[in-house]
Design an enzyme around this catalytic site. Structure first.
Site, PDB file in Angstrom:
ATOM      1  N   HIS A 293      -4.114  -0.579  -4.345  1.00 54.73           N
ATOM      2  CA  HIS A 293      -5.577  -0.742  -4.166  1.00 54.73           C
ATOM      3  C   HIS A 293      -6.271  -0.413  -5.507  1.00 54.73           C
ATOM      4  O   HIS A 293      -7.284   0.273  -5.541  1.00 54.73           O
ATOM      5  CB  HIS A 293      -6.122   0.182  -3.070  1.00 54.73           C
TER       6      HIS A 293
ATOM      7  N   SER B 128       0.848  -1.197   0.000  1.00 52.95           N
ATOM      8  CA  SER B 128       0.000   0.000   0.000  1.00 52.95           C
ATOM      9  C   SER B 128       0.887   1.251   0.000  1.00 52.95           C
ATOM     10  O   SER B 128       1.664   1.447  -0.937  1.00 52.95           O
ATOM     11  CB  SER B 128      -0.944  -0.065   1.195  1.00 52.95           C
TER      12      SER B 128
ATOM     13  N   GLU C  68      -5.311  -5.146  -4.846  1.00 48.97           N
ATOM     14  CA  GLU C  68      -5.048  -5.671  -3.509  1.00 48.97           C
ATOM     15  C   GLU C  68      -4.638  -7.142  -3.588  1.00 48.97           C
ATOM     16  O   GLU C  68      -4.988  -7.843  -4.537  1.00 48.97           O
ATOM     17  CB  GLU C  68      -6.293  -5.504  -2.623  1.00 48.97           C
TER      18      GLU C  68
END
Lengths: 281, 281
Positions: free
Chosen positions: A178, A136, A205
């Site tokens: 994401h 992330s 993800e």
């Protein structure tokens, strides 16, 4: 800032951006593969949880990598820039066989570590063969040009994205994460529209791009890696539109890679890899 | 079902899919341009509100086109398939200089009109030069292969999309709408992965693709039209993945068109059009 020079006779370590929310319970394939690159049961991993505001993020990854078989794992947080000048911390980084950034806010990492000896040590370690990964926010920070924040939406606007300097392990890519889950194609494309030399990497993800020493991307995980290549860009209106106006971009190339497929950042060629083999098998 | 044959010496009418939520108050540029193609103040427009469940949708567009200067506007709803066989309705379609489908659910239009004399009359009218447009669901219905429904997300999965036969005014494109606003790249790309011959057209809200008789797309409105061209597709894993698995697609071409730019469906070439002119001006 370019990537650190690779010492003679050595090769750069793997760069492993992960799209967030990687599986931690059902085989943890991405984290396991990262660990294997760091030396498997001989691995000595430093986890940097500075992006996160949750106090247990570092402990959580310490435990995860230990359970997966690492020899040594240590979480090293940075609360001030002064922390990034401490000799014992720098030394610890220099011992590590792998460095991992957790999720959170990538601007916390860049404002804390940017330009410090810790950042230099991480860059030098990667240049001499140590794997550096992150999930992330920890994925975004790895490249030279980092998406700091942006808006959602499939089609790009001039103000879709704001870039900031990242850690600079590679300057070939702009990384977003994401990707499928948060509708980020527009902001990735907008980032490329500023300067089409870079290649956009959109990570779903539970999906990682394993970027090898030869700049070939391999995919691991359950989703896909979207590669946006502006090399053949015919036209961009980025320089002439207002902030909230849509941007015209003609001639983008897009590859959607799943596990088995590859993309080489030097040649800009995609390959079906083992998917093509299983097709005929 | 292919598009109706164009009579000798005539040319096909414009096909005008709109991405939904088109401006109706500040110049109504898209609706005005559609009206102009139907003959401006001489226009005779039939509005088909069958996709909508709201009782006033037809009246609303009747009023809109009247205020924009149409000579005659009539809303014609269909509650049963039997309605689609009524000679006076068919005759009314044959008089129209423009036909417009409102938003709602595209499957309501296809289940009600599909295969009836009304659908045939609309197809024949378009083949002999009458403009046919529609917004949102009314945009999806226009092409041969229609996205009936699907899931959101930037990257495609095998089960992202379900296709159904549409009105078939053109078989060159698969149309999706509310494109930026509802994150529909993945489902459009999945639709192309089934059979790459078609060209994907993703329409932002308040944005229309005006597809001319020569198959050149012109853009009108405040957003962008995303063209996805699978002509150079190197590899697709669509045939070998499970329903909820990501699809590998290598070699897609993407153009993001804003007003002034064009794309020709025959040559598959994008052009910056008037944007390139204003650049040097």
């Amino acid at each position: 800032m370019s990537p650190s020079r690779i010492p003679d006779g050595e090769e750069r370590g793997w760069i492993v951006p992960i799209g967030g929310a990687e599986d931690k319970e059902n085989g943890a394939k991405i984290l396991q593969r990262f660990l294997d690159l760091c030396g498997g049961d001989g691995a000595d991993i430093v986890v940097i949880p500075t992006a996160s505001r949750m106090p247990d993020t570092g402990d959580r990854y310490e435990k995860l990598f230990s359970e997966l078989g690492a020899n040594r794992v240590e979480s090293m947080d940075f609360d001030t820039r002064r922390d990034c000048f401490e000799p014992n911390r720098i030394q610890r980084i220099e011992q590590a066989s792998g460095i991992f950034f957790t999720g959170g806010n990538q601007l916390r990492i860049s404002t804390m570590l940017g330009g410090t000896p810790i950042a230099q040590a991480i860059r030098a370690q990667n240049a001499r063969g140590v794997a550096v990964g992150g999930t992330s926010a920890g994925a975004s920070i790895l490249s030279e040009h980092m998406i700091a924040f942006g808006t959602e939406g499939s089609s790009p606007r001039a103000d879709s994205v704001r870039l900031a300097p990242g850690l600079g392990l590679t300057n070939r890519v702009v990384i977003d994460q994401h990707f499928r889950q948060r509708d980020r194609l527009g902001r990735l494309v907008a980032a490329l529209a500023y300067n089409p030399f870079a290649i956009g990497i959109g990570l779903d993800e539970d999906t990682a791009a394993f970027i090898g020493p030869d700049n070939t991307i391999e995919v691991e995980g359950s989703g896909s890696v979207t590669v946006v290549d502006a090399d053949g860009l015919q036209f961009s209106s980025m320089h002439m539109v207002g902030e909230d106006e849509p941007v015209c971009l003609l001639g983008l190339g897009v590859h959607i890679l799943t596990k088995g497929a590859t993309f080489n950042l030097n040649t800009r060629k995609a390959s079906a890899g083992s998917l093509a083999v299983s097709k005929s098998g």
